[in-house]
Design a protein around this motif. Structure first.
Motif, PDB file in Angstrom:
ATOM      1  N   GLN A 106       2.343 -22.478   2.461  1.00  0.00           N
ATOM      2  CA  GLN A 106       1.103 -22.888   3.095  1.00  0.00           C
ATOM      3  C   GLN A 106       0.345 -21.635   3.504  1.00  0.00           C
ATOM      4  O   GLN A 106       0.832 -20.833   4.286  1.00  0.00           O
ATOM      5  CB  GLN A 106       1.397 -23.753   4.312  1.00  0.00           C
ATOM      6  N   VAL A 107      -0.858 -21.452   2.946  1.00  0.00           N
ATOM      7  CA  VAL A 107      -1.650 -20.279   3.244  1.00  0.00           C
ATOM      8  C   VAL A 107      -2.396 -20.499   4.559  1.00  0.00           C
ATOM      9  O   VAL A 107      -3.188 -21.430   4.683  1.00  0.00           O
ATOM     10  CB  VAL A 107      -2.647 -19.985   2.107  1.00  0.00           C
ATOM     11  N   ARG A 108      -2.108 -19.648   5.536  1.00  0.00           N
ATOM     12  CA  ARG A 108      -2.751 -19.790   6.834  1.00  0.00           C
ATOM     13  C   ARG A 108      -4.011 -18.920   6.963  1.00  0.00           C
ATOM     14  O   ARG A 108      -4.926 -19.281   7.693  1.00  0.00           O
ATOM     15  CB  ARG A 108      -1.772 -19.403   7.933  1.00  0.00           C
ATOM     16  N   LEU A 109      -3.997 -17.764   6.290  1.00  0.00           N
ATOM     17  CA  LEU A 109      -5.094 -16.809   6.390  1.00  0.00           C
ATOM     18  C   LEU A 109      -5.516 -16.384   4.993  1.00  0.00           C
ATOM     19  O   LEU A 109      -4.665 -16.031   4.174  1.00  0.00           O
ATOM     20  CB  LEU A 109      -4.653 -15.567   7.181  1.00  0.00           C
ATOM     21  N   MET A 110      -6.818 -16.390   4.725  1.00  0.00           N
ATOM     22  CA  MET A 110      -7.322 -16.029   3.405  1.00  0.00           C
ATOM     23  C   MET A 110      -8.504 -15.086   3.562  1.00  0.00           C
ATOM     24  O   MET A 110      -9.569 -15.494   4.015  1.00  0.00           O
ATOM     25  CB  MET A 110      -7.742 -17.273   2.640  1.00  0.00           C
ATOM     26  N   GLU A 111      -8.295 -13.813   3.143  1.00  0.00           N
ATOM     27  CA  GLU A 111      -9.370 -12.828   3.239  1.00  0.00           C
ATOM     28  C   GLU A 111     -10.258 -12.844   1.995  1.00  0.00           C
ATOM     29  O   GLU A 111      -9.819 -13.217   0.904  1.00  0.00           O
ATOM     30  CB  GLU A 111      -8.806 -11.410   3.392  1.00  0.00           C
ATOM     31  N   SER A 112     -11.484 -12.381   2.178  1.00  0.00           N
ATOM     32  CA  SER A 112     -12.410 -12.188   1.072  1.00  0.00           C
ATOM     33  C   SER A 112     -13.438 -11.145   1.484  1.00  0.00           C
ATOM     34  O   SER A 112     -13.518 -10.780   2.664  1.00  0.00           O
ATOM     35  CB  SER A 112     -13.105 -13.501   0.701  1.00  0.00           C
ATOM     36  N   GLY A 113     -14.211 -10.670   0.517  1.00  0.00           N
ATOM     37  CA  GLY A 113     -15.316  -9.768   0.821  1.00  0.00           C
ATOM     38  C   GLY A 113     -15.086  -8.310   0.498  1.00  0.00           C
ATOM     39  O   GLY A 113     -16.000  -7.494   0.643  1.00  0.00           O
ATOM     40  N   GLY A 114     -13.884  -7.961   0.073  1.00  0.00           N
ATOM     41  CA  GLY A 114     -13.630  -6.571  -0.285  1.00  0.00           C
ATOM     42  C   GLY A 114     -14.362  -6.192  -1.558  1.00  0.00           C
ATOM     43  O   GLY A 114     -14.942  -7.027  -2.248  1.00  0.00           O
ATOM     44  N   GLY A 115     -14.350  -4.884  -1.839  1.00  0.00           N
ATOM     45  CA  GLY A 115     -15.002  -4.405  -3.045  1.00  0.00           C
ATOM     46  C   GLY A 115     -15.178  -2.909  -3.005  1.00  0.00           C
ATOM     47  O   GLY A 115     -14.588  -2.221  -2.169  1.00  0.00           O
ATOM     48  N   SER A 116     -16.008  -2.411  -3.921  1.00  0.00           N
ATOM     49  CA  SER A 116     -16.291  -0.980  -3.997  1.00  0.00           C
ATOM     50  C   SER A 116     -17.705  -0.717  -3.498  1.00  0.00           C
ATOM     51  O   SER A 116     -18.630  -1.466  -3.828  1.00  0.00           O
ATOM     52  CB  SER A 116     -16.151  -0.498  -5.441  1.00  0.00           C
ATOM     53  N   VAL A 117     -17.848   0.351  -2.736  1.00  0.00           N
ATOM     54  CA  VAL A 117     -19.147   0.680  -2.162  1.00  0.00           C
ATOM     55  C   VAL A 117     -19.257   2.193  -2.045  1.00  0.00           C
ATOM     56  O   VAL A 117     -18.240   2.892  -1.932  1.00  0.00           O
ATOM     57  CB  VAL A 117     -19.317  -0.014  -0.789  1.00  0.00           C
ATOM     58  N   GLN A 118     -20.482   2.702  -2.060  1.00  0.00           N
ATOM     59  CA  GLN A 118     -20.687   4.132  -1.896  1.00  0.00           C
ATOM     60  C   GLN A 118     -20.625   4.517  -0.423  1.00  0.00           C
ATOM     61  O   GLN A 118     -20.871   3.673   0.453  1.00  0.00           O
ATOM     62  CB  GLN A 118     -22.044   4.517  -2.473  1.00  0.00           C
ATOM     63  N   PRO A 119     -20.311   5.767  -0.150  1.00  0.00           N
ATOM     64  CA  PRO A 119     -20.318   6.216   1.259  1.00  0.00           C
ATOM     65  C   PRO A 119     -21.657   5.917   1.927  1.00  0.00           C
ATOM     66  O   PRO A 119     -22.714   6.084   1.315  1.00  0.00           O
ATOM     67  CB  PRO A 119     -20.083   7.724   1.139  1.00  0.00           C
ATOM     68  N   GLY A 120     -21.570   5.448   3.158  1.00  0.00           N
ATOM     69  CA  GLY A 120     -22.760   5.052   3.894  1.00  0.00           C
ATOM     70  C   GLY A 120     -23.122   3.592   3.723  1.00  0.00           C
ATOM     71  O   GLY A 120     -23.993   3.079   4.437  1.00  0.00           O
ATOM     72  N   GLY A 121     -22.481   2.921   2.790  1.00  0.00           N
ATOM     73  CA  GLY A 121     -22.764   1.521   2.537  1.00  0.00           C
ATOM     74  C   GLY A 121     -22.078   0.578   3.511  1.00  0.00           C
ATOM     75  O   GLY A 121     -21.400   1.013   4.448  1.00  0.00           O
ATOM     76  N   SER A 122     -22.254  -0.718   3.265  1.00  0.00           N
ATOM     77  CA  SER A 122     -21.711  -1.751   4.154  1.00  0.00           C
ATOM     78  C   SER A 122     -20.981  -2.821   3.359  1.00  0.00           C
ATOM     79  O   SER A 122     -21.283  -3.070   2.189  1.00  0.00           O
ATOM     80  CB  SER A 122     -22.841  -2.420   4.948  1.00  0.00           C
ATOM     81  N   LEU A 123     -20.019  -3.419   4.009  1.00  0.00           N
ATOM     82  CA  LEU A 123     -19.312  -4.586   3.490  1.00  0.00           C
ATOM     83  C   LEU A 123     -19.017  -5.507   4.654  1.00  0.00           C
ATOM     84  O   LEU A 123     -18.855  -5.039   5.794  1.00  0.00           O
ATOM     85  CB  LEU A 123     -17.999  -4.194   2.808  1.00  0.00           C
TER      86      LEU A 123
END
Length: 121
Positions: free
Chosen positions: A1-18
């Protein structure tokens, strides 16, 4: 049973946002974001105890913001001004007891599978 599910990661240049998101099935007393880079220990970066003021590690203070949308059972981590040293696998964690040290991994019972963040030019 999955209790926690992350998302939103990725690659970004320095100074960027996620913005990372962690969907959870049950309510918890304490929740946090941790990260682990190759060859380094897991590090707590942001934690929150219920309605208490969020806690941040010195390395991300002023750049990262943790927030919790309890109605939608989603924990967020807004990451701004990202640096190459922020590159890591980021994990969502949840604990069933209040913790006076929300950046200490010992206080957590459940972990997500992680989402990768890479900051490079």
């Amino acid at each position: 049973q999955v209790r926690l599910m992350e998302s939103g990661g990725g690659s970004v240049q320095p100074g960027g946002s996620l913005k990372l998101a962690c969907e959870y099935r049950y309510s918890y007393y304490v929740m946090a974001w941790f990260r682990e880079a190759p060859g380094k220990e897991r590090e707590g970066v942001a934690g929150i105890n219920g309605d208490s003021r969020p806690v941040y590690s010195d390395s991300v203070k002023g750049r990262f913001t943790i927030s919790n949308d309890d109605a939608n059972r989603t924990l967020y981590l807004q990451m701004n001004a990202l640096k190459p040293e922020d590159s890591a696998m980021y994990y969502c964690a949840a604990g069933i007891h209040w913790s006076d040290r929300p950046l200490d991994s010992k206080g957590y019972n459940f972990w997500g599978q992680g989402t990768q963040v890479t900051v490079s030019s």
